[in-house]
Enzyme design. Sequence first.
Site, PDB file in Angstrom:
ATOM      1  N   ASP A 211     -23.934  26.193  73.990  1.00 12.44           N
ATOM      2  CA  ASP A 211     -23.316  26.120  75.109  1.00 12.44           C
ATOM      3  C   ASP A 211     -24.150  26.633  76.517  1.00 12.44           C
ATOM      4  O   ASP A 211     -25.238  27.188  76.015  1.00 12.44           O
ATOM      5  CB  ASP A 211     -21.873  26.912  75.150  1.00 12.44           C
TER       6      ASP A 211
ATOM      7  N   ARG B  78     -16.397  19.209  72.827  1.00 13.37           N
ATOM      8  CA  ARG B  78     -17.023  20.415  73.132  1.00 13.37           C
ATOM      9  C   ARG B  78     -17.845  20.616  74.442  1.00 13.37           C
ATOM     10  O   ARG B  78     -17.858  21.684  75.190  1.00 13.37           O
ATOM     11  CB  ARG B  78     -18.042  20.596  72.144  1.00 13.37           C
TER      12      ARG B  78
ATOM     13  N   HIS C  82     -30.435  25.861  68.496  1.00 13.28           N
ATOM     14  CA  HIS C  82     -29.931  24.277  68.111  1.00 13.28           C
ATOM     15  C   HIS C  82     -29.728  23.534  69.106  1.00 13.28           C
ATOM     16  O   HIS C  82     -28.854  22.714  69.029  1.00 13.28           O
ATOM     17  CB  HIS C  82     -28.690  24.931  67.434  1.00 13.28           C
TER      18      HIS C  82
ATOM     19  N   ALA D 241     -17.955  41.540  71.111  1.00 12.96           N
ATOM     20  CA  ALA D 241     -19.147  41.637  71.740  1.00 12.96           C
ATOM     21  C   ALA D 241     -18.684  41.783  73.332  1.00 12.96           C
ATOM     22  O   ALA D 241     -19.509  42.714  74.071  1.00 12.96           O
ATOM     23  CB  ALA D 241     -19.845  40.342  71.923  1.00 12.96           C
TER      24      ALA D 241
ATOM     25  N   CYS E 101     -32.468  10.173  74.011  1.00 11.06           N
ATOM     26  CA  CYS E 101     -32.568   9.020  73.457  1.00 11.06           C
ATOM     27  C   CYS E 101     -33.214   8.588  72.167  1.00 11.06           C
ATOM     28  O   CYS E 101     -34.220   9.121  71.802  1.00 11.06           O
ATOM     29  CB  CYS E 101     -33.523   8.157  74.431  1.00 11.06           C
TER      30      CYS E 101
ATOM     31  N   CYS F  55     -36.576   6.012  73.060  1.00 11.52           N
ATOM     32  CA  CYS F  55     -37.643   6.798  73.815  1.00 11.52           C
ATOM     33  C   CYS F  55     -37.621   8.056  73.758  1.00 11.52           C
ATOM     34  O   CYS F  55     -38.792   8.613  74.201  1.00 11.52           O
ATOM     35  CB  CYS F  55     -37.420   6.064  75.102  1.00 11.52           C
TER      36      CYS F  55
END
Length: 251
Positions: free
Chosen positions: A104, A70, A119, A236, A127, A130
């Site tokens: 995206d 992706r 999201h 759209a 990480c 850390c």
Amino acid sequence: MADLDLDSDLLRRLRGNVLVLTGAGISVASGLPTFRGNDGLYEGLNPYELASPDAFAERPLTVWNWYAMRIRQGIGAQPNAAHHALVELEGLARGFTLITSNVDPLHERAGSRRVYKLHGDIMQTRCLSCRRIEPLDIPRFILNREGFANEDELPTCQCGGRLRPNVVWFGEYPNYEAMEAAQRTIPVVDVGIEVGTSGVVSYGFSEIIVALGTPLIRINPDAEVEPGVTALAGAAEEFLPSLVDAVRASR
Ligand code: OAD
């Protein structure tokens, strides 16, 4: 281009305080698949086996390779007429908030000023040790065209910890700033626009907008007529540019 017949109150509101909620459907014309439905990213696959902390703990190679695919799609994709139309609408509206469940980079690439990403962001890594969030090491993903061959190849942080995509998985909380933006804006907006989402993972934002008596415009090939909703049943990339034209022509 689609022919729109919007009433003058709605057009006036579209120059006021506007909240836009987008989902995977807005990126279809850029060549990025949706999650559900025929040929969707989940087609034939169990989402929990790809997009959950447990899946990553048990099968990091499978999960990383799904995201790497992706990421490569995202790197190659360009914003379409729908993303560009939202940038124009941002310039016409008095107030404008854009909240997306997409990971995206296409809203940013089109030039939207502030994008709240519920999201997370597929172009970032985080990480596990850390917790540092960093922009993706893009060459690494472009070079790995066939995906990672084994777990030793998976990306690691400078601290030595394992990196994961900086996205929200099932069982995890959505991005705090995006949730806060929704909470802050939903009660005060003049109009909401929901574009290209099935609503399966939507936190009820559209339903709250309608319950508050605020007009909602829904742009989706599957949009159906229902009270409080102006249903624009189509793509759209056709309807958003038409909507912007109608707003421009309304002065
Ligand atoms: P879905 O795949 O669930 O829904 C995509 C929607 O886009 C469908 O309702 C389609 O009808 C619509 N659509 C298709 N083509 C379109 C077009 N050209 N213009 C407008 N609409 C179109 O995707 P999302 O609703 O975005 O979460 O999915 C929400 C979340 O579910 C994702 O963020 C992801 C997924 O699980 C996580 O990964 C946590």
